[in-house]
Design an enzyme around this catalytic site. Structure first.
Site, PDB file in Angstrom:
ATOM      1  N   ARG A   8      -7.933   5.255  90.448  1.00 44.17           N
ATOM      2  CA  ARG A   8      -7.372   6.482  91.031  1.00 44.17           C
ATOM      3  C   ARG A   8      -8.378   7.192  91.929  1.00 44.17           C
ATOM      4  O   ARG A   8      -8.048   8.196  92.557  1.00 44.17           O
ATOM      5  CB  ARG A   8      -6.945   7.454  89.918  1.00 44.17           C
ATOM      6  N   TYR A  14      -7.917   8.311  95.665  1.00 37.34           N
ATOM      7  CA  TYR A  14      -7.136   9.532  95.849  1.00 37.34           C
ATOM      8  C   TYR A  14      -7.908  10.754  95.358  1.00 37.34           C
ATOM      9  O   TYR A  14      -8.093  11.724  96.099  1.00 37.34           O
ATOM     10  CB  TYR A  14      -5.818   9.394  95.087  1.00 37.34           C
TER      11      TYR A  14
HETATM   12  N1  UDP Z   1       4.997   7.090  84.046  1.00 37.30           N
HETATM   13  C1  UDP Z   1       5.816   6.416  83.148  1.00 37.30           C
HETATM   14  N2  UDP Z   1       6.780   5.586  83.642  1.00 37.30           N
HETATM   15  C2  UDP Z   1       6.997   5.413  84.973  1.00 37.30           C
HETATM   16  C3  UDP Z   1       6.162   6.106  85.891  1.00 37.30           C
HETATM   17  C4  UDP Z   1       5.170   6.934  85.389  1.00 37.30           C
HETATM   18  O1  UDP Z   1       5.671   6.550  81.917  1.00 37.30           O
HETATM   19  O2  UDP Z   1       7.919   4.629  85.332  1.00 37.30           O
HETATM   20  C5  UDP Z   1       3.967   8.011  83.514  1.00 37.30           C
HETATM   21  C6  UDP Z   1       2.564   7.777  84.067  1.00 37.30           C
HETATM   22  O3  UDP Z   1       1.868   6.830  83.292  1.00 37.30           O
HETATM   23  C7  UDP Z   1       1.974   9.175  83.936  1.00 37.30           C
HETATM   24  C8  UDP Z   1       3.161  10.113  84.140  1.00 37.30           C
HETATM   25  O4  UDP Z   1       4.323   9.323  83.900  1.00 37.30           O
HETATM   26  O5  UDP Z   1       1.434   9.386  82.665  1.00 37.30           O
HETATM   27  C9  UDP Z   1       3.243  10.699  85.554  1.00 37.30           C
HETATM   28  O6  UDP Z   1       3.090   9.639  86.462  1.00 37.30           O
HETATM   29  P1  UDP Z   1       3.322   9.784  88.024  1.00 37.30           P
HETATM   30  O7  UDP Z   1       3.096   8.433  88.611  1.00 37.30           O
HETATM   31  O8  UDP Z   1       4.616  10.436  88.278  1.00 37.30           O
HETATM   32  O9  UDP Z   1       2.205  10.787  88.545  1.00 37.30           O
HETATM   33  P2  UDP Z   1       0.705  11.172  88.094  1.00 37.30           P
HETATM   34  O10 UDP Z   1       0.836  12.490  87.451  1.00 37.30           O
HETATM   35  O11 UDP Z   1       0.181  10.141  87.115  1.00 37.30           O
HETATM   36  O12 UDP Z   1      -0.056  11.180  89.353  1.00 37.30           O
END
Ligand code: UDP
Length: 245
Positions: free
Chosen positions: A76, A79
Site C-alpha cells: 500500500r 499510495y
Molecule cells: N474488503 C472486503 N471485501 C471486498 C473488498 C474489501 O472484505 O470485496 C475489505 C478490505 O479488506 C478492507 C475493507 O473492506 O478491510 C475496506 O476496503 P476498501 O478496498 O474498500 O478500502 P480501504 O479502506 O482498504 O482502502
C-alpha cells in the site's frame, strides 16, 4: 483559473496497486506539476489527501495531529507514501512560495456512479448481493471502516476550498460512524433482500484494522458534518447499481 482541485490518483487498492510506480509518480510528479501551475497563476490549490496517511493507526479515532503508522515498503506504500509526500510538497510550497493551499484527508467514501469494477468494499458487496453471489469478506471481517456518502464529502471539500486562506488544513473529512466489514456485509444483504452467503478470503497485506475520523476540526472550521447515514446512503447506492445491471 482561480482554483485547482487535485484529485488525480486511483483510490481503490486494486487499482493503485496495479501500477504502483505510476501511483507514486502521479502523487509526487503530479503534485509538483499542479503546485507549479498554481504558483504561476496564483490559484488556490486543494489536495485530496487520505486517511491512508495514518496507515494502520495506533491512535483511535484519528485526529489530524496523529503522525501515522505506515509501512514504507509494503504493497500500500505507493499510495500511502505518495500521498504523504504530496502533503509535504503542499506544505513546503506554502512555507517557501506562500501558495494558498488546502489539504483534506478523505476517509472511505462511496455512492452512486462508482465504477462496477472499482474493487472497493461497498460496490463489491452491493454487486455481489444484487447478483445473489457470495459476499467476499477479507480476513475475519472484524476490521472497521467509517463510510461517508459522496454528497456529504463533496460538500466538505467545497467548503474547505472556500474557507479562509489562513486555514490550510490538513483536515479530516469522513463520516465518524464506524462499522465492521462483517456488519456492512450483513446490512447490504438485508437492504437488498439477497440470498447471498458470506465467504471469507485472505486479508490483503497491511490492511488497516480500524479506521474512524475525528471530525471536530471540520465541524469547528468548516461548520461541516455528514448528514446522510449509512443506511440511507446505501439505499441510494443500491438503487444506482440495480439500474446499472
Ligand atoms: N474488503 C472486503 N471485501 C471486498 C473488498 C474489501 O472484505 O470485496 C475489505 C478490505 O479488506 C478492507 C475493507 O473492506 O478491510 C475496506 O476496503 P476498501 O478496498 O474498500 O478500502 P480501504 O479502506 O482498504 O482502502
Amino acid at each position: 483559473m482561480d482554483e485547482i482541485y487535485n484529485l488525480a490518483c486511483p483510490a481503490s487498492p486494486i487499482h493503485y496497486q496495479n501500477d504502483p510506480v505510476q501511483t507514486t509518480k502521479v502523487n509526487v510528479h503530479g503534485s509538483i506539476n499542479m503546485l507549479g501551475l498554481a504558483k504561476r497563476l496564483k490559484a488556490r490549490i486543494l489536495q485530496a489527501s487520505t486517511s491512508e496517511v495514518y496507515g494502520d493507526p495506533t491512535v483511535h479515532p484519528q485526529t489530524e495531529e496523529y503522525w501515522g503508522n505506515v509501512n514504507c515498503i509494503g504493497l500500500r506504500s505507493c499510495y500511502d507514501e505518495g500521498k504523504r509526500c504530496a502533503e509535504t510538497l503542499f506544505f513546503d510550497y506554502f512555507r517557501q512560495h506562500k501558495l494558498k493551499i488546502k489539504v483534506v484527508r478523505i476517509f472511505n467514501t462511496y455512492g452512486p456512479r462508482m465504477h462496477p469494477n472499482d474493487g472497493r468494499v461497498v460496490s463489491n458487496f452491493i454487486l455481489q448481493a444484487l447478483r445473489n453471489q457470495d459476499i467476499t469478506v477479507y480476513g475475519d471481517g472484524n476490521q472497521t471502516r467509517s463510510f461517508c456518502y459522496v454528497e456529504d464529502m463533496i460538500q466538505g471539500i467545497i467548503r474547505m476550498m472556500n474557507a479562509s486562506d489562513q486555514f490550510t488544513g490538513p483536515v479530516n473529512l469522513g463520516n465518524p460512524e464506524e462499522y465492521s466489514i462483517l456488519e456492512l456485509a450483513q446490512k447490504i444483504i438485508e437492504l437488498t433482500d439477497s440470498t447471498s452467503k458470506i465467504v471469507y478470503r485472505p486479508l490483503p497485506e497491511n490492511d488497516p484494522l480500524q479506521r474512524q475520523p475525528n471530525i471536530e476540526l471540520a465541524k469547528q472550521q468548516l461548520d461541516w458534518e455528514p448528514r446522510i447515514d449509512l443506511e440511507e446512503g446505501l439505499r441510494h447506492t443500491i438503487d444506482y447499481f440495480r439500474r446499472l445491471i
